[in-house]
Design a protein around this motif. Structure first.
Motif, PDB file in Angstrom:
ATOM      1  N   GLY A   1       0.684  -1.201   0.042  1.00  0.00           N
ATOM      2  CA  GLY A   1      -0.195   0.112  -0.152  1.00  0.00           C
ATOM      3  C   GLY A   1       0.899   1.252  -0.095  1.00  0.00           C
ATOM      4  N   ARG A   2       1.897   1.204  -0.588  1.00  0.00           N
ATOM      5  CA  ARG A   2       2.716   2.208  -0.747  1.00  0.00           C
ATOM      6  C   ARG A   2       3.728   2.344  -1.745  1.00  0.00           C
ATOM      7  N   GLU A   3       4.334   3.346  -2.390  1.00  0.00           N
ATOM      8  CA  GLU A   3       5.666   3.348  -3.160  1.00  0.00           C
ATOM      9  C   GLU A   3       6.602   3.847  -2.294  1.00  0.00           C
ATOM     10  N   PHE A   4       7.885   3.045  -2.727  1.00  0.00           N
ATOM     11  CA  PHE A   4       9.079   3.183  -1.965  1.00  0.00           C
ATOM     12  C   PHE A   4       9.886   4.212  -2.145  1.00  0.00           C
ATOM     13  N   ALA A   5      10.074   4.857  -3.523  1.00  0.00           N
ATOM     14  CA  ALA A   5      10.953   5.454  -3.794  1.00  0.00           C
ATOM     15  C   ALA A   5      10.798   6.882  -3.372  1.00  0.00           C
ATOM     16  N   SER A   6      12.197   7.485  -3.095  1.00  0.00           N
ATOM     17  CA  SER A   6      11.868   9.004  -2.747  1.00  0.00           C
ATOM     18  C   SER A   6      11.792   9.790  -3.735  1.00  0.00           C
ATOM     19  N   VAL A   7      10.397  10.681  -3.510  1.00  0.00           N
ATOM     20  CA  VAL A   7      10.059  11.723  -4.638  1.00  0.00           C
ATOM     21  C   VAL A   7       9.556  13.125  -3.784  1.00  0.00           C
ATOM     22  N   SER A   8       9.727  14.011  -4.741  1.00  0.00           N
ATOM     23  CA  SER A   8       9.249  15.499  -4.034  1.00  0.00           C
ATOM     24  C   SER A   8       7.865  15.578  -4.820  1.00  0.00           C
ATOM     25  N   GLU A   9       7.033  15.871  -4.074  1.00  0.00           N
ATOM     26  CA  GLU A   9       5.745  15.979  -4.894  1.00  0.00           C
ATOM     27  C   GLU A   9       4.730  17.085  -4.165  1.00  0.00           C
ATOM     28  N   THR A  10       3.679  17.450  -4.710  1.00  0.00           N
ATOM     29  CA  THR A  10       2.754  18.405  -4.216  1.00  0.00           C
ATOM     30  C   THR A  10       1.565  17.459  -3.966  1.00  0.00           C
ATOM     31  N   LEU A  11       0.983  17.363  -2.828  1.00  0.00           N
ATOM     32  CA  LEU A  11      -0.069  16.482  -2.421  1.00  0.00           C
ATOM     33  C   LEU A  11      -1.058  16.904  -2.150  1.00  0.00           C
ATOM     34  N   VAL A  12      -2.356  16.636  -2.652  1.00  0.00           N
ATOM     35  CA  VAL A  12      -3.847  17.086  -1.835  1.00  0.00           C
ATOM     36  C   VAL A  12      -4.239  15.722  -1.237  1.00  0.00           C
ATOM     37  N   LEU A  13      -4.571  16.197   0.078  1.00  0.00           N
ATOM     38  CA  LEU A  13      -5.139  15.000   0.692  1.00  0.00           C
ATOM     39  C   LEU A  13      -6.481  15.375   1.493  1.00  0.00           C
ATOM     40  N   ASP A  14      -7.368  14.284   1.700  1.00  0.00           N
ATOM     41  CA  ASP A  14      -8.653  14.516   2.389  1.00  0.00           C
ATOM     42  C   ASP A  14      -8.191  14.624   3.978  1.00  0.00           C
ATOM     43  N   GLY A  15      -8.782  15.699   4.597  1.00  0.00           N
ATOM     44  CA  GLY A  15      -8.586  15.848   6.001  1.00  0.00           C
ATOM     45  C   GLY A  15      -9.535  14.818   6.917  1.00  0.00           C
ATOM     46  N   ASN A  16      -9.005  14.309   7.944  1.00  0.00           N
ATOM     47  CA  ASN A  16      -9.695  13.156   8.536  1.00  0.00           C
ATOM     48  C   ASN A  16     -10.200  13.612  10.042  1.00  0.00           C
ATOM     49  N   GLY A  17     -10.291  14.762  10.361  1.00  0.00           N
ATOM     50  CA  GLY A  17     -10.803  15.508  11.452  1.00  0.00           C
ATOM     51  C   GLY A  17     -10.136  14.819  12.842  1.00  0.00           C
ATOM     52  N   ARG A  18      -8.669  14.371  12.544  1.00  0.00           N
ATOM     53  CA  ARG A  18      -7.852  14.037  13.841  1.00  0.00           C
ATOM     54  C   ARG A  18      -6.693  15.022  13.922  1.00  0.00           C
ATOM     55  N   ALA A  19      -5.841  14.703  14.837  1.00  0.00           N
ATOM     56  CA  ALA A  19      -4.416  15.592  15.234  1.00  0.00           C
ATOM     57  C   ALA A  19      -3.792  15.235  14.309  1.00  0.00           C
TER      58      ALA A  19
ATOM     59  N   ALA B   1     -12.785  16.979   5.872  1.00  0.00           N
ATOM     60  CA  ALA B   1     -13.057  17.673   4.411  1.00  0.00           C
ATOM     61  C   ALA B   1     -12.348  16.807   3.569  1.00  0.00           C
ATOM     62  N   PRO B   2     -12.956  16.676   2.457  1.00  0.00           N
ATOM     63  CA  PRO B   2     -12.293  16.091   1.126  1.00  0.00           C
ATOM     64  C   PRO B   2     -11.358  17.025   0.571  1.00  0.00           C
ATOM     65  N   GLN B   3      -9.808  16.593  -0.067  1.00  0.00           N
ATOM     66  CA  GLN B   3      -9.136  17.317  -0.738  1.00  0.00           C
ATOM     67  C   GLN B   3      -9.012  18.827  -0.153  1.00  0.00           C
ATOM     68  N   SER B   4      -8.507  18.864   1.108  1.00  0.00           N
ATOM     69  CA  SER B   4      -8.594  20.140   1.961  1.00  0.00           C
ATOM     70  C   SER B   4      -7.331  20.383   2.350  1.00  0.00           C
ATOM     71  N   ILE B   5      -6.245  19.556   2.200  1.00  0.00           N
ATOM     72  CA  ILE B   5      -4.925  19.736   2.685  1.00  0.00           C
ATOM     73  C   ILE B   5      -4.032  19.685   1.617  1.00  0.00           C
ATOM     74  N   GLN B   6      -3.180  20.423   1.452  1.00  0.00           N
ATOM     75  CA  GLN B   6      -2.041  20.539   0.353  1.00  0.00           C
ATOM     76  C   GLN B   6      -0.618  20.519   1.245  1.00  0.00           C
ATOM     77  N   VAL B   7       0.084  19.519   0.780  1.00  0.00           N
ATOM     78  CA  VAL B   7       1.478  19.210   1.517  1.00  0.00           C
ATOM     79  C   VAL B   7       2.428  19.178   0.209  1.00  0.00           C
ATOM     80  N   VAL B   8       3.455  20.106   0.299  1.00  0.00           N
ATOM     81  CA  VAL B   8       4.558  20.028  -0.717  1.00  0.00           C
ATOM     82  C   VAL B   8       5.700  19.243   0.340  1.00  0.00           C
ATOM     83  N   TYR B   9       6.327  18.037  -0.016  1.00  0.00           N
ATOM     84  CA  TYR B   9       7.158  17.304   0.623  1.00  0.00           C
ATOM     85  C   TYR B   9       7.918  16.318  -0.222  1.00  0.00           C
TER      86      TYR B   9
END
Length: 199
Positions: A42-60, A114-122
């Motif tokens: 359930g994951r890709e192993f190679a190191s990549v720099s990407e801009t990702l938009v994630l669903d928020g989960n209502g958790r910390a 909320a869906p698609q509410s968090i953008q992470v560049v990492y």
């Protein structure tokens, strides 16, 4: 990034590096097994720099799909999905658990539900492939290679160890397959215990 090399796979199978007869088939097999392992984990192993938009989960805490995390450039929150001015979260307000790829908000704050509410560049993922994972790929390839050679030779369907077929494996793992797994038991055990993504 490939999880191992053709040269290492041929060494494991006992095929001389100078023998190129099977290279095309082995390269295809290697790609298929690597894809199967990443799907299973359930994951890709190679190191990549990407801009990702994630669903928020209502958790910390919020999990990133690639880890370990080596850099986080920015985090933005916008339930409208625009991520414009004023949506950036101060990195000082977030605990970055690099090895696990988890972002934890400080001070009791939570990520929006909320869906698609968090953008992470990492940047995340493995910069080099550990020896045990490379070995697991070779063993999984070896098992499939052994079975394909058995079918081609017209051998009975009963599983044999790879040691029973000269030149096609250097360890007796082919008969360890469980009924519900696409991998030898030793490979599945390693993937589940060390490399499978967190639920």
């Amino acid at each position: 990034m490939a999880l191992t090399t053709l040269a290492k796979l041929k060494l494991w199978l006992g095929i001389a590096d100078a023998t190129t007869t099977f290279d095309a088939r082995l390269t295809q097999l290697l790609a298929a097994v690597e894809e199967a392992i990443e799907s299973f984990c359930g994951r890709e192993f190679a190191s990549v720099s990407e801009t990702l938009v994630l669903d928020g989960n209502g958790r910390a805490s919020l999990s990133l799909p690639r880890y370990p995390v080596t850099a986080v450039s920015s985090i933005k929150i916008d339930t409208e999905g625009e991520f414009g001015a004023g949506t950036e979260v101060a990195l000082a307000d977030v605990i970055i658990k690099n090895s696990a790829g988890v972002l934890v908000r400080r001070g009791g704050a939570i990520w929006p539900y909320a869906p698609q509410s968090i953008q992470v560049v990492y940047t995340g993922g493995l910069t080099s492939i550990p020896a045990d994972l490379q070995q697991a790929v070779c063993e999984a390839c070896g098992d499939r290679w052994t079975r394909s050679r058995q079918l081609e030779s017209g051998a009975p369907g009963q599983m044999q160890t790879s040691e029973g077929i000269p030149g096609y494996g250097s360890s007796g793992f082919a008969d360890e397959l469980s009924q519900d797994s696409p991998f030898p038991i030793s490979v599945e055990r390693l993937l589940r215990s060390k490399y499978r993504a967190r639920i």
